[in-house]
Scaffold this motif. Structure first.
Motif, PDB file in Angstrom:
ATOM      1  N   ALA A 240      29.199  12.045  29.557  1.00 44.61           N
ATOM      2  CA  ALA A 240      29.193  12.731  30.409  1.00 44.61           C
ATOM      3  C   ALA A 240      27.395  12.855  30.651  1.00 44.61           C
ATOM      4  N   ALA A 241      26.032  12.550  31.769  1.00 48.57           N
ATOM      5  CA  ALA A 241      24.990  12.960  31.646  1.00 48.57           C
ATOM      6  C   ALA A 241      24.525  14.519  30.967  1.00 48.57           C
ATOM      7  N   MET A 242      23.945  14.865  30.099  1.00 52.26           N
ATOM      8  CA  MET A 242      23.583  16.412  29.759  1.00 52.26           C
ATOM      9  C   MET A 242      22.285  16.482  30.819  1.00 52.26           C
ATOM     10  N   ALA A 243      22.617  17.752  31.029  1.00 53.02           N
ATOM     11  CA  ALA A 243      22.327  18.191  31.932  1.00 53.02           C
ATOM     12  C   ALA A 243      20.308  19.380  31.677  1.00 53.02           C
ATOM     13  N   ALA A 244      19.551  18.918  31.857  1.00 50.64           N
ATOM     14  CA  ALA A 244      18.270  19.735  31.162  1.00 50.64           C
ATOM     15  C   ALA A 244      18.316  20.578  31.141  1.00 50.64           C
ATOM     16  N   PRO A 245      18.608  21.054  29.820  1.00 49.30           N
ATOM     17  CA  PRO A 245      18.247  22.587  29.893  1.00 49.30           C
ATOM     18  C   PRO A 245      17.664  23.816  30.584  1.00 49.30           C
ATOM     19  N   PRO A 246      17.903  24.901  30.579  1.00 49.34           N
ATOM     20  CA  PRO A 246      17.524  26.009  31.599  1.00 49.34           C
ATOM     21  C   PRO A 246      16.849  26.797  30.877  1.00 49.34           C
ATOM     22  N   ARG A 247      15.530  26.678  31.254  1.00 46.06           N
ATOM     23  CA  ARG A 247      14.650  27.695  30.326  1.00 46.06           C
ATOM     24  C   ARG A 247      14.493  28.797  30.397  1.00 46.06           C
ATOM     25  N   ALA A 248      14.286  29.933  29.194  1.00 44.41           N
ATOM     26  CA  ALA A 248      14.339  31.121  28.691  1.00 44.41           C
ATOM     27  C   ALA A 248      13.956  32.173  30.033  1.00 44.41           C
ATOM     28  N   PRO A 249      14.951  33.368  30.162  1.00 44.93           N
ATOM     29  CA  PRO A 249      15.023  34.180  30.983  1.00 44.93           C
ATOM     30  C   PRO A 249      13.774  34.668  32.033  1.00 44.93           C
ATOM     31  N   ALA A 250      13.597  34.433  33.557  1.00 41.38           N
ATOM     32  CA  ALA A 250      12.213  34.617  34.141  1.00 41.38           C
ATOM     33  C   ALA A 250      11.907  36.165  33.733  1.00 41.38           C
ATOM     34  N   GLY A 251      10.432  36.326  33.652  1.00 40.98           N
ATOM     35  CA  GLY A 251      10.147  37.783  33.651  1.00 40.98           C
ATOM     36  C   GLY A 251       8.605  37.793  33.336  1.00 40.98           C
ATOM     37  N   PRO A 252       8.517  38.732  32.820  1.00 42.98           N
ATOM     38  CA  PRO A 252       6.739  39.521  32.847  1.00 42.98           C
ATOM     39  C   PRO A 252       6.794  38.963  30.617  1.00 42.98           C
ATOM     40  N   THR A 253       5.602  38.150  29.965  1.00 40.63           N
ATOM     41  CA  THR A 253       5.790  38.294  29.220  1.00 40.63           C
ATOM     42  C   THR A 253       4.050  37.890  28.924  1.00 40.63           C
ATOM     43  N   LEU A 254       3.998  38.491  26.659  1.00 41.67           N
ATOM     44  CA  LEU A 254       2.767  38.105  26.909  1.00 41.67           C
ATOM     45  C   LEU A 254       1.999  37.267  26.585  1.00 41.67           C
ATOM     46  N   ASP A 255       1.719  36.866  27.138  1.00 36.84           N
ATOM     47  CA  ASP A 255       0.758  34.854  27.557  1.00 36.84           C
ATOM     48  C   ASP A 255       0.344  35.406  26.817  1.00 36.84           C
ATOM     49  N   ASP A 256       0.339  34.841  25.783  1.00 36.61           N
ATOM     50  CA  ASP A 256      -0.837  34.270  24.638  1.00 36.61           C
ATOM     51  C   ASP A 256      -0.192  34.125  23.580  1.00 36.61           C
ATOM     52  N   GLY A 257       0.867  32.623  23.991  1.00 32.93           N
ATOM     53  CA  GLY A 257       1.371  32.030  22.346  1.00 32.93           C
ATOM     54  C   GLY A 257       2.037  32.438  21.512  1.00 32.93           C
ATOM     55  N   LEU A 258       2.256  34.000  21.250  1.00 28.21           N
ATOM     56  CA  LEU A 258       2.399  34.119  19.259  1.00 28.21           C
ATOM     57  C   LEU A 258       3.430  34.099  19.458  1.00 28.21           C
ATOM     58  N   ALA A 259       4.475  33.969  18.298  1.00 26.95           N
ATOM     59  CA  ALA A 259       6.036  34.000  18.550  1.00 26.95           C
ATOM     60  C   ALA A 259       6.926  33.586  19.283  1.00 26.95           C
ATOM     61  N   LEU A 260       6.700  32.268  19.615  1.00 22.48           N
ATOM     62  CA  LEU A 260       7.567  31.380  20.805  1.00 22.48           C
ATOM     63  C   LEU A 260       8.645  31.472  20.218  1.00 22.48           C
ATOM     64  N   THR A 261       8.892  31.798  18.834  1.00 24.31           N
ATOM     65  CA  THR A 261       9.615  31.308  18.017  1.00 24.31           C
ATOM     66  C   THR A 261       9.872  32.573  17.184  1.00 24.31           C
ATOM     67  N   PRO A 262      11.326  32.618  16.960  1.00 17.32           N
ATOM     68  CA  PRO A 262      11.562  34.367  16.113  1.00 17.32           C
ATOM     69  C   PRO A 262      10.556  34.348  14.724  1.00 17.32           C
ATOM     70  N   PRO A 263      10.093  35.366  14.880  1.00 16.13           N
ATOM     71  CA  PRO A 263       8.899  35.735  13.498  1.00 16.13           C
ATOM     72  C   PRO A 263      10.037  35.581  12.384  1.00 16.13           C
ATOM     73  N   MET A 264       9.270  35.204  11.016  1.00 16.29           N
ATOM     74  CA  MET A 264      10.152  34.840  10.087  1.00 16.29           C
ATOM     75  C   MET A 264       9.246  35.073   8.601  1.00 16.29           C
ATOM     76  N   GLY A 265      10.139  36.375   7.432  1.00 17.03           N
ATOM     77  CA  GLY A 265       8.763  36.714   7.475  1.00 17.03           C
ATOM     78  C   GLY A 265       9.844  37.932   5.788  1.00 17.03           C
ATOM     79  N   PHE A 266       9.180  38.264   5.051  1.00 21.67           N
ATOM     80  CA  PHE A 266       9.866  38.996   4.619  1.00 21.67           C
ATOM     81  C   PHE A 266       9.151  40.803   4.645  1.00 21.67           C
ATOM     82  N   ASN A 267      10.134  41.588   4.663  1.00 21.72           N
ATOM     83  CA  ASN A 267       9.372  43.139   4.205  1.00 21.72           C
ATOM     84  C   ASN A 267      10.350  43.725   3.273  1.00 21.72           C
ATOM     85  N   ASN A 268       9.530  44.153   2.718  1.00 21.44           N
ATOM     86  CA  ASN A 268       9.688  44.848   1.184  1.00 21.44           C
ATOM     87  C   ASN A 268      10.575  46.241   0.876  1.00 21.44           C
ATOM     88  N   TRP A 269      10.937  46.763   2.338  1.00 20.10           N
ATOM     89  CA  TRP A 269      11.671  48.250   2.930  1.00 20.10           C
ATOM     90  C   TRP A 269      13.034  48.124   1.747  1.00 20.10           C
TER      91      TRP A 269
END
Length: 678
Positions: free
Chosen positions: A31-60
């Motif tokens: 069966a034809a795959m439907a186009a994936p729905p968009r992420a939830p609507a609503g206001p976001t910071l329009d700066d292009g940052l953290a478009l995927t979840p941040p990955m890294g290290f924290n020492n605490w």
């Protein structure tokens, strides 16, 4: 292992089946795959940052404020990111937590890096990290002081100055905590820092990812999407199964609020810190990835084991977390602690987490249709921890070990025909054995694929000296789709076997129609148990089967001290002191083997006085998986409450404490004067 000989006629049948399936695959159109729905609507910071979840290290999580948190450590972590392939896997932020600054600002009101910990200064550290293609993060609080007891300077009233200082240093990420906030409205405090970071960025060209850390107290998921890039949804995590589980359950229902640039943050990873098993750490990493959570390593990588690097570096699981569609996984079912959590991916596939909350192996199952895939002749199924591909006729199931998670990526495409059929290996029967007594176990090997499996076989072995004997067939020349090879075994532990956990090994093998050999193994954890004594016994004096606790270990006859065994105090509820009982911290479960010989459990229960006015918990007693008594929510202001339950004919009794639905902070719970009558 011995196999039955295949007849020539059987091989002709197998060949015909293979040809038929290949033909069907070539002609069938999923069966034809439907186009994936968009992420939830609503206001976001329009700066292009953290478009995927941040990955890294924290020492605490690994160092807190100890002296080992210093410039050498930070540089060492950056080096390891490169040398161990973590940078290549997607990790980029090396973040400093509390205690990096001096306790006082300078004469100009500026923050001063601790010259002992960071003699080169923060800008030099940022330059070092940037030179390796990585980014630097820093910490402060939306209050007058940070959260450490030493009280380092917070940013309340200094937002623009501090943000400019961070940008000038080359900081790329800010974790903004919630201590000493003087009662100032959370939205105001966090929005002010957003504006300050934006102003500093415009002046310096240094964009800074903004992590809101107000512990979910003001439901930031409802208002912070245009304030920060991620927001904490819970209190702090600790390195225990109970803590991780409690946080997981609070974060799962918030899926609708997550999306590119706006992430629910269930706190940092504890993988590798030693308080959980590798099985539990794989669950931790799997579920954080399915929830599209930030992946911030919380262990000192300079001391990490190969097993820790294997978990943190699993690129197939990381790809789940970093999928550009940005949809957080949602709960399909959770009955009896058998969770099915599903995450839609940008390519139309589904990642399915079969997560076992319970303390014993469980069969967990769903279907391709139930997880949202279109109807197809068969489906490709990829095991993301085993790194193996299979095909399934539509069934998605596995026998999942205690506290474990099996992670599949499932898609409806024609590539399924290239894969061998998936199979489910499982064990039925009680894993509790009394030494010297025979126990019957049944193993099953089921073909889940559209194609049949051939030359299927199973073998079960136990520790040295144990008797393990098959009483039915252990092999089958042909295992058609949906059919099961069922084998019964008689297992006996020697009469002098001490109580404890013991591992049996279940091995299976089969071949695909094209001759590919597939081998599977399933560890079978059994417990040699002893029936409780006749009469009334104090539960604090009896050996339990298993115990899981929110902070620190469960304690016998003292309160919970949150850290090492034996660090509790006399059990005290409402001013009354008890000589015996159990001291725990929500979320907590303690299981006892009662062998169908006991009648009642009794206790006086409540929040221990040592936590002052804090702590809300609920106590439950379960008998063989059925809740038979509970208290409702109790607070520190309430005196001890009597709790009793009829557990007649139960084989296992569970004492459970939940967190009162408000997080696990300060939930010191006492089973005072707890007794079992048999």
């Amino acid at each position: 292992m011995r196999h039955l000989p295949a007849r020539k006629a059987g091989r002709r049948v197998v060949g015909a089946l293979a040809a038929g399936l290949l033909c069907a695959a070539g002609l069938a159109t999923p069966a034809a795959m439907a186009a994936p729905p968009r992420a939830p609507a609503g206001p976001t910071l329009d700066d292009g940052l953290a478009l995927t979840p941040p990955m890294g290290f924290n020492n605490w999580n690994s160092t807190h404020c100890r002296a080992e948190f210093n410039e050498a450590m930070v540089k060492g972590i950056a080096d390891i990111f490169v040398s161990k392939g973590l940078k290549a896997a997607g990790y980029e932020y090396v973040n400093l937590d509390d205690c990096w600054a001096l306790p006082e600002r300078d004469a100009d009101g500026k923050l001063v890096p601790d010259p002992v910990r960071f003699p080169s200064g923060i800008k030099a550290i940022a330059d070092y990290v940037h030179a390796k293609g990585l980014k630097l993060g820093i910490y402060t609080s939306a209050g007058t002081k940070t959260c450490n007891r030493a009280g380092f300077p917070g940013a309340l009233g200094h937002e623009y100055s501090d943000a400019q200082q961070f940008a000038d240093w080359g900081v790329d990420y800010l974790k903004y905590d919630n201590c000493n906030n003087q009662g100032v409205d959370a939205k105001l405090r966090y929005t002010t820092m957003r504006d300050a970071l934006r102003a500093a960025s415009e002046k310096t060209g240094r964009p800074i990812v903004y992590s809101i850390c107000e512990w979910g107290q003001n439901k930031p998921w409802e208002w912070a999407a245009d304030v920060g890039h991620l927001w904490r949804t819970t209190g702090d995590i600790s390195d225990s199964w109970g803590s991780m589980l409690s946080i997981l359950k609070k974060n799962l229902p918030l899926a609708q609020y997550a999306g590119p640039g706006r992430w629910n943050d269930p706190d940092m990873l504890e993988v590798g810190n030693g308080g959980m098993t590798d099985t539990e750490y794989r669950t931790h990493f799997s579920m954080w990835s399915v929830m599209s959570a930030p992946l911030l390593i919380g262990t000192d990588l300079r001391k990490a084991s190969d097993a820790t690097f294997d978990i943190l570096g699993n690129k197939e699981v990381i790809a789940v977390d970093q999928d550009p569609l940005g949809k957080q996984g949602t709960v399909l079912s959770s009955e009896g602690g058998r969770w099915v959590v599903v995450k839609e991916m940008r390519d139309g596939s589904r990642v399915v987490a079969l997560f076992n909350e319970t303390g014993s192996a469980q069969r967990i199952a769903t279907t391709a249709e139930a997880v949202g895939l279109p109807k197809a002749p068969a489906y490709s199924l990829r095991d993301l921890w085993q790194h193996k591909g299979f095909e399934t006729a539509g069934q998605i199931s596995a026998s999942v070990p205690a506290h474990g998670t099996v992670l599949f990526r499932v898609s409806a495409d024609r590539r399924w025909v290239k894969n061998p059929p998936a199979a489910e290996l499982a064990v039925q029967g009680s894993a509790l054995l009394e030494a010297g007594k025979q126990t019957v176990l049944t193993t099953t090997l089921t073909d889940l694929g559209r194609a049949p499996a051939t030359r299927a076989s199973v073998a079960l072995t136990g520790p040295e000296g144990w008797t393990v004997r098959a009483t039915s067939g252990t092999s089958a020349p042909l295992l058609p789709s949906g059919r099961t090879l069922r084998t019964t075994w008689k297992v006996t532990a020697p009469a002098d076997t001490p109580p404890g956990s013991y591992d049996l090994s279940l091995e299976s093998a089969y071949r695909s129609l094209t001759g590919q050999r597939i081998s599977m193994s399933l560890p079978v954890t059994t417990s040699v148990v002893v029936a409780p004594p006749t009469g009334t016994s104090a539960l604090g004096d009896l050996q339990w089967l298993t115990a899981a606790n929110g902070f620190g270990p469960a304690e016998r006859n003292t309160s919970n001290g949150e850290s090492a065994a034996g660090d509790g105090h006399p059990i005290t509820i409402g001013g009354a002191v008890y000589a015996s009982g159990l001291g725990v911290h929500a979320e907590s479960t303690i299981d006892y083997y009662t062998g169908k010989t006991c009648e009642t459990v009794t206790a006086d229960v409540g929040v221990d006085d040592e936590k002052g006015t804090r702590g809300t918990v609920s106590f439950e007693i379960w008998a063989d998986g059925t809740k038979v008594a509970s208290t409702g929510i109790l607070t520190n202001a309430m005196p001890a409450q009597p709790l009793s339950a009829d557990v007649t004919a139960a084989q296992v009794v569970r004492l459970r404490v939940t967190d009162g639905a408000d997080g696990i902070d300060s939930d010191h719970a006492d089973w005072a004067d707890a007794k079992l009558s048999c």
